[in-house]
Structure formats: C-alpha cells, structure tokens
Design an enzyme around this catalytic site. Sequence first.
Site, PDB file in Angstrom:
ATOM      1  N   GLU A 144       0.847  -1.298   0.097  1.00 19.29           N
ATOM      2  CA  GLU A 144      -0.045   0.005   0.054  1.00 19.29           C
ATOM      3  C   GLU A 144       0.889   1.211  -0.067  1.00 19.29           C
ATOM      4  O   GLU A 144       1.986   1.288   0.626  1.00 19.29           O
ATOM      5  CB  GLU A 144      -0.808  -0.025   1.077  1.00 19.29           C
ATOM      6  N   LYS A 167      -9.742   2.398  -3.262  1.00 20.69           N
ATOM      7  CA  LYS A 167     -10.271   1.965  -2.014  1.00 20.69           C
ATOM      8  C   LYS A 167     -11.758   2.303  -1.624  1.00 20.69           C
ATOM      9  O   LYS A 167     -11.878   3.664  -1.800  1.00 20.69           O
ATOM     10  CB  LYS A 167      -9.333   2.328  -0.862  1.00 20.69           C
ATOM     11  N   CYS A 181      -5.601  -2.791   2.639  1.00 26.80           N
ATOM     12  CA  CYS A 181      -5.606  -2.627   4.086  1.00 26.80           C
ATOM     13  C   CYS A 181      -6.905  -2.964   4.836  1.00 26.80           C
ATOM     14  O   CYS A 181      -7.295  -4.347   4.899  1.00 26.80           O
ATOM     15  CB  CYS A 181      -5.057  -1.287   4.423  1.00 26.80           C
TER      16      CYS A 181
END
EC number: 2.3.1.269
Length: 506
Positions: A269, A330, A382
């Site tokens: 990430e 995301k 994540c």
Amino acid sequence: MRWITRPGWPGNLLALAAGGLTTLALAPFDFWPLVLVSVAMFYLGLRELSPRQALARGWCYGFGLYGAGTSWIYVSIHTYGGASALLAGLLMLLFIAAIALFFALPAWVWARWLRRNEAPLADSLAFAALWLWQEAFRGWFLTGFPWLYSGYSQLDAPLAGLAPVGGVWLISFALGLTAALLCNLHRLRARKSFLAMGVLLLLAPWVAGLALKDHAWTSPSGPPLKVAAMQGNIEQSMKWDPQKLNDQLALYRDMTFRSQQADLIVWPETAVPVLKESAEGYLSMMGKFAADRGAALITGVPVREPTGRGEYSYYNGITVTGQGDGTYFKQKLVPFGEYVPLQDLLRGLISFFDLPMSDFARGPNDQALLQAKGYHIAPFICYEVVYPEFAAGLSAQSDLLLTVSNDTWFGTSIGPLQHLQMAQMRALEAGRWMIRATNNGVTALIDPFGRITVQIPQFERGVLYGEVVPMHELTPYLHWRSWPLAIVCLLLFGWALLAARISKTV
C-alpha cells in the site's frame, strides 16, 4: 457461578474479564477454547438481569473485549499521531467506551425480548442468532468496525471447515450455539427428547467442520504463477517526507531490478508515496521493466481524479502496469486515518487529525477487478480485507485475491497479526489464493485453506518468493453469501418472540 448470573459489580467485573478472554483466543495467542469460555460467561451473565442491568453487563463485556483486543489504538494515536501519552490514553478509552455499546444493545434486547430461561433449547438457539446479529451489526453500523469476531479463533481449529459454507459468521453462530448449549445441558436432562436434540445440535457443527476442513470447493483455472512481493520496511516517519521520496522510489526500484523472475511483482500500500500523476515517468519505467520480463507490476499509489467542478477527489489506490491493467480505488476507508468524520470540527485540534493523506474519497462501488497475466484479481487495500460480505462480492468475480497494507501504524502491537488472521479467513471463505504485500509485515502467500505457505517476518526488508494458483468455481459462501444464515436467524428470533408471548398468555 452466582456472581456471573446475578446483578452487581462482581458480575460486571467478570464480564469485563470475559471480554478480554476473547483476545487470547485470537492471533497471535490462538488459544481458541477460551472463546467458548468467554461467550458462555456473556450468556450466563445475562440470565437473571433486568434489561437495564443487562445493558451495563453487555457494555462491560464489550469494554473488556476492545480494551484488550484493540490496545494498539494507543500506539497509532500516540506514536504516529503525535498525541501526548495522556491524550492518547484518553482518546483510546473514549473510543473503547463508545464501541463497547455494540454489546450493550444486544444484551438489552436479549433481556427485554428474547431470553427464555424456561425453555433452554429455544433459549440457546435464540442466543446463537443474537450472537451472530451483534457481530454483523458492528461490522455495518456507521461504516462498521468488524474487528475481533469470535469466528476468527477457529482458523486453525475444528470449525474452520464451516467458513467456505457460511463465512466467519457461520462459525460465530456455531460458537454462540455451542456455548449456550453447554451452559444448558444440565437443564435439558429433564426431558430426554430435548436432551437428545441438544446434544445433536451441540455436536453437529463440530462434526461438520471437521468433515469439511480439507474439502476443496474450488479448482485451478490455470497454471501456477510466480510471485515476488516486496516488503520495504520503511519507517512511518519517512513515509510522507518529501525529502525521502526519491530514496523510497529507488528502494523499490532496486529491489525489483534485483529480484528473481516472477509473473506478478507486488508492492505494498502506497509504496509510491506520491500522486500517480506525479510518478508517471517512474511507473512507466517500472512497467516497461516488468513487461520485458513477462510480468505484471502491482503497486499501491494515491490517485487524484477530477470531479468535473474544477475540483479533485483523492483516492487510496492500486494500479497495475506491465503485463496487466487496471486501477482500483479503496472503498472502505479507515475513520481518522483516511478521512476525518466531522472534519470541520476536529481538524486542527491535534496533529492526529491532520495526518498525511487523511482526506481520501471513497471509491465507487462498481469498479472492475484488476487484470494481470490474463487473470482477474480481487484487490483489497488494508482495512477492506476485514469486511466479510464486501470481500465476498469481489472474490466471487476473481481468480486470485490480493491485499496490500501498511501496518506500520500498529507498531509492535498485536494488531498486524490480527489483521493477517482476518486475511487468512477471507482466503478460506473464498477458496482462493491470496497475495498479501505489506510495508513492514507480515507479507505472505495464503492458500485456499487459509494456510500461510511462505512469509517474511515483521520489521525486515526483503522479497518474498512463491507461487499462487488461479482458482475458479464458487464456494457456497461466495454463491449464497450470508442470506441463508440471516433467514435462519430471523426465524429463530420470530420463534423466540412468539413463544415468549404465548407463555405470557398461558
């Protein structure tokens, strides 16, 4: 036993301790039988309480669970958020006190409407449904905080075989049912037919879990792919420092240039800690290198997109270059880490609310999966990997799973290992291989049974090499999701409410 069931502070303190026991059943401790003790103490603790007393008892249980299981929040706020030790401790306590309400509400509902002490079999089934409901609710309400589900304790335990059938929530349902039935076996002895049914319900999920533990629900859709996943182990203090940008880009460039031949090269990430448009030349160079080697390069990178009003939205993204294509934004953002609720009020109070890249927008729902080497890859950035239903929606369209993360925020706490355990459960639920690339660990490859095949230890710099196999076909969970379980729980709630109403009129 009397202290557990009766109102008062002794029982509340035991509930506090019971909540903390769940943490010891999860990673990294993994003493899974303790989860049954914890859930059983929660169940018994509500047996004789009024709704108001149950509200307090449930809150104490939740405070114990989150106080022990999310203590890493203090590390994030104090070490990386710039708050003093006192302020960080206060903010952590306020957070835990708030989310402990996730257990206070179901405890009140149980004491007010669902509890049936006179019918232990029905009581056990209704409690299992309530236990599942509280886990699902805390993963949904106000974007959710789906952490510390009891079902994760079974990743390497007998009930793991249920995950591809009904996900982690089916396991949690089975744990709630088991705990309640164990508490009620002595009360079921009065009627042999009820005792036989109770024993059958007690054993069924464990026998099924063991029988299905090694069952392969999916099969390969192509040959194995070689993976090279980079773990840069870059300090969080350096991550967004403009003066350290070139050093970080050079690090991943050199690690990639020196790596072994691979089909998929994966960076973690925000491995590129600058907007994608500002790193086009660098990404183009790395993409050409990957393409020349017959590989796809996948990396985390922030992306800026115009909104059409002369303004821009910023996204936490993943992009593919080389022999692959696609960019993913995301969708499940971390409160305070990636966006600040009530930001007009909170920004500027302390530096924790002004962290770099803490103003991301939520990605759209209808994004295409990433493509690499001719296969579809379901991406999770994540925090996204901890949402069972969300992950199932993307996984059902994929051949492989990918999660990239920067777990530096957790420091040396238990948080990263809890995070890894949840990623393992997603692979097990989907029956697919998962590539997990992180900044500081644990970078790993996870097989369709949720087992880690190779990993790099935390806080080490290195390249992980291994193979993953694209998979197709759907597990029952990916096909049906949680709908069958939700229907069963609604029927159990209805049964409990109806039976309680009938008993009052007799």
